[in-house]
Design a protein around this motif. Structure first.
Motif, mmCIF file in Angstrom:
data_model
loop_
_atom_site.group_PDB
_atom_site.id
_atom_site.type_symbol
_atom_site.label_atom_id
_atom_site.label_comp_id
_atom_site.label_asym_id
_atom_site.label_seq_id
_atom_site.Cartn_x
_atom_site.Cartn_y
_atom_site.Cartn_z
ATOM 1 N N ALA A 183 58.435 19.150 4.558
ATOM 2 C CA ALA A 183 58.127 20.464 4.914
ATOM 3 C C ALA A 183 56.585 20.515 5.300
ATOM 4 C CB ALA A 183 58.312 21.337 3.869
ATOM 5 N N GLY A 184 56.097 19.682 6.337
ATOM 6 C CA GLY A 184 55.007 19.594 6.992
ATOM 7 C C GLY A 184 54.031 18.686 5.878
ATOM 8 N N CYS A 185 52.576 18.506 6.284
ATOM 9 C CA CYS A 185 51.738 17.724 5.377
ATOM 10 C C CYS A 185 52.042 17.797 3.943
ATOM 11 C CB CYS A 185 50.405 18.270 5.598
ATOM 12 S SG CYS A 185 49.103 17.300 4.899
ATOM 13 N N PHE A 186 52.112 16.422 3.630
ATOM 14 C CA PHE A 186 52.541 16.226 1.780
ATOM 15 C C PHE A 186 51.209 16.698 0.924
ATOM 16 C CE2 PHE A 186 52.481 11.567 3.043
ATOM 17 C CZ PHE A 186 51.331 11.482 3.241
ATOM 18 N N TRP A 187 50.011 16.744 1.459
ATOM 19 C CA TRP A 187 49.117 17.133 0.519
ATOM 20 C C TRP A 187 49.438 18.277 -0.122
ATOM 21 C CZ3 TRP A 187 44.627 15.686 4.480
ATOM 22 C CH2 TRP A 187 44.643 14.435 4.837
ATOM 23 N N CYS A 188 49.736 19.342 0.836
ATOM 24 C CA CYS A 188 50.185 20.575 0.425
ATOM 25 C C CYS A 188 51.322 20.882 -0.201
ATOM 26 C CB CYS A 188 50.239 21.571 1.805
ATOM 27 S SG CYS A 188 50.464 23.189 1.512
ATOM 28 N N THR A 189 52.328 20.126 0.366
ATOM 29 C CA THR A 189 53.730 20.612 -0.455
ATOM 30 C C THR A 189 53.877 19.933 -1.835
ATOM 31 O OG1 THR A 189 54.669 18.368 0.749
ATOM 32 C CG2 THR A 189 55.077 20.799 1.853
ATOM 33 N N GLU A 190 53.280 18.804 -2.004
ATOM 34 C CA GLU A 190 53.142 18.261 -3.250
ATOM 35 C C GLU A 190 52.723 18.967 -4.366
ATOM 36 O OE1 GLU A 190 50.295 14.921 -5.542
ATOM 37 O OE2 GLU A 190 51.038 14.042 -3.678
ATOM 38 N N ALA A 191 51.364 19.465 -4.004
ATOM 39 C CA ALA A 191 50.596 20.649 -4.847
ATOM 40 C C ALA A 191 51.558 21.880 -5.137
ATOM 41 C CB ALA A 191 49.354 21.017 -4.525
ATOM 42 N N ARG A 199 56.301 21.097 13.829
ATOM 43 C CA ARG A 199 55.120 21.263 13.563
ATOM 44 C C ARG A 199 54.832 22.578 12.531
ATOM 45 N NH1 ARG A 199 51.141 23.813 18.133
ATOM 46 N NH2 ARG A 199 49.273 24.351 17.108
ATOM 47 N N GLN A 200 53.698 22.141 11.673
ATOM 48 C CA GLN A 200 53.452 23.255 10.692
ATOM 49 C C GLN A 200 51.995 23.346 10.821
ATOM 50 O OE1 GLN A 200 55.232 24.946 8.220
ATOM 51 N NE2 GLN A 200 56.964 24.012 9.440
ATOM 52 N N GLY A 201 51.575 24.637 11.529
ATOM 53 C CA GLY A 201 50.082 24.928 11.710
ATOM 54 C C GLY A 201 49.407 24.108 12.718
ATOM 55 N N PRO A 202 48.500 23.207 12.283
ATOM 56 C CA PRO A 202 47.583 22.280 13.259
ATOM 57 C C PRO A 202 48.210 20.988 13.386
ATOM 58 C CG PRO A 202 46.449 22.512 11.166
ATOM 59 C CD PRO A 202 47.590 23.476 11.053
ATOM 60 N N ASP A 203 49.315 20.830 12.366
ATOM 61 C CA ASP A 203 49.827 19.524 12.184
ATOM 62 C C ASP A 203 51.309 19.306 13.387
ATOM 63 O OD1 ASP A 203 48.202 18.797 10.428
ATOM 64 O OD2 ASP A 203 49.248 19.695 9.024
ATOM 65 N N GLY A 209 54.066 16.933 15.649
ATOM 66 C CA GLY A 209 54.723 15.833 15.754
ATOM 67 C C GLY A 209 56.009 15.817 14.873
ATOM 68 N N THR A 210 56.870 15.027 15.177
ATOM 69 C CA THR A 210 58.307 15.062 14.393
ATOM 70 C C THR A 210 57.922 14.355 12.781
ATOM 71 O OG1 THR A 210 58.576 12.640 14.941
ATOM 72 C CG2 THR A 210 59.463 14.258 16.424
ATOM 73 N N GLN A 211 56.691 13.948 12.637
ATOM 74 C CA GLN A 211 56.412 13.596 11.149
ATOM 75 C C GLN A 211 56.111 14.742 10.312
ATOM 76 O OE1 GLN A 211 54.498 13.213 13.765
ATOM 77 N NE2 GLN A 211 52.455 12.591 13.228
ATOM 78 N N TYR A 212 56.191 16.013 11.100
ATOM 79 C CA TYR A 212 55.926 17.180 10.384
ATOM 80 C C TYR A 212 57.396 18.050 10.294
ATOM 81 C CZ TYR A 212 51.267 15.597 10.360
ATOM 82 O OH TYR A 212 50.043 14.874 10.317
ATOM 83 N N ARG A 213 58.402 17.539 10.709
ATOM 84 C CA ARG A 213 59.461 18.270 11.010
ATOM 85 C C ARG A 213 60.057 18.784 9.566
ATOM 86 N NH1 ARG A 213 61.060 12.996 11.446
ATOM 87 N NH2 ARG A 213 63.188 12.505 10.770
ATOM 88 N N SER A 214 60.992 19.752 9.378
ATOM 89 C CA SER A 214 61.289 20.177 8.178
ATOM 90 C C SER A 214 62.701 19.723 7.838
ATOM 91 C CB SER A 214 61.683 21.742 8.532
ATOM 92 O OG SER A 214 62.459 22.472 7.520
ATOM 93 N N ILE A 215 63.098 19.066 6.879
ATOM 94 C CA ILE A 215 64.061 18.304 6.431
ATOM 95 C C ILE A 215 64.422 18.663 5.060
ATOM 96 C CG2 ILE A 215 65.376 16.132 6.389
ATOM 97 C CD1 ILE A 215 63.392 14.867 7.959
ATOM 98 N N ALA A 216 65.717 18.738 4.788
ATOM 99 C CA ALA A 216 66.324 18.961 3.230
ATOM 100 C C ALA A 216 67.231 17.715 3.011
ATOM 101 C CB ALA A 216 66.943 20.296 2.997
#
Length: 226
Positions: free
Chosen positions: A54-62, A130-134, A136-143
């Motif tokens: 769901a985007g940058c893992f620094w945020c989603t982890e927290a 994309r999520q905000g300023p991030d 690339g496909t590495q920031y795509r939404s996946i479940a």
């Protein structure tokens, strides 16, 4: 007039680059970072595992660590084509991986459907790659799903989100069978808490975490404030 607009554009671009999840932390040389892979925890009795991107893992982890019933969250990489990728490799947008989190939780305390609610609360699932300023496909939404029941739950959650009227665009979350999760480097684990004064964390991650906690306040762990 053109010069002023161009200067404003350059300033905006510089600001975005300076607050990207892929931006190397200032003043933190590679030699000072533990770049060895993180460790996956041992699954406990009655515990389950869920994996999301769901985007940058620094945020989603927290975000997910704030939830009652969640024991641990590991940042890492999933959905790609190579084994044990590095942060730099994933950042090239060529490995197929997305920055992901793996959630270790007690389903008797927090149901999988509630984790799905948290997943959609925590990011913009209508934003493609994309999520905000991030970007690339590495920031795509996946479940990622592990069972047919999880896939059915994800599909149902996406239908609910699309029918909720909250979005002007359709959900673009990929629904993908789980194959492998590779823990990110040690220095990424707990990054949100270890670097509270970093520009990206202060300006991008912190507002998202605070918004998440406000919307999920009925599911927060004791002592976690919204």
């Amino acid at each position: 007039m053109f010069i002023n607009r161009f200067a404003s554009y350059l300033l905006l671009l510089t600001s975005l680059l300076a607050t990207s999840c892929q931006q190397r932390p200032a003043g933190n040389a590679s030699a000072e970072k533990d770049t060895s892979p993180g460790k996956l925890p041992t699954l406990q009795p009655r515990e389950a595992v869920a994996t999301f991107a769901a985007g940058c893992f620094w945020c989603t982890e927290a975000q997910f660590e704030s939830l009652r019933g969640v024991r641990e969250v590991v940042s890492g990489y999933a959905g790609g084509d190579i084994e044990n990728p590095t942060y730099e490799q994933v950042g090239t947008d060529q490995t197929g991986h997305a920055e992901s989190i793996q959630v270790y939780y007690d389903p008797n305390v927090i149901p999988y459907d509630t984790l799905l609610k948290a997943f959609f609360v925590g990011h913009d699932a209508t934003s493609l790659n994309r999520q905000g300023p991030d970007v690339g496909t590495q920031y795509r939404s996946i479940a990622f799903y592990r069972t047919p029941e999880e896939k059915a739950a994800i599909d149902a959650a996406i239908r609910r989100e699309n029918e909720s009227g909250r979005y002007s665009r359709p959900i673009v979350t990929q629904v993908v069978p789980f194959k492998a999760f590779y823990p990110a480097e040690v220095y990424h684990q707990g990054y949100y808490y270890d670097h509270p004064d970093e520009l990206y964390v202060r300006t991008i991650s912190q507002p998202k975490v605070e918004k998440f906690r406000e919307r999920m306040k009925n599911w927060l762990k004791p002592g976690v404030t919204s």
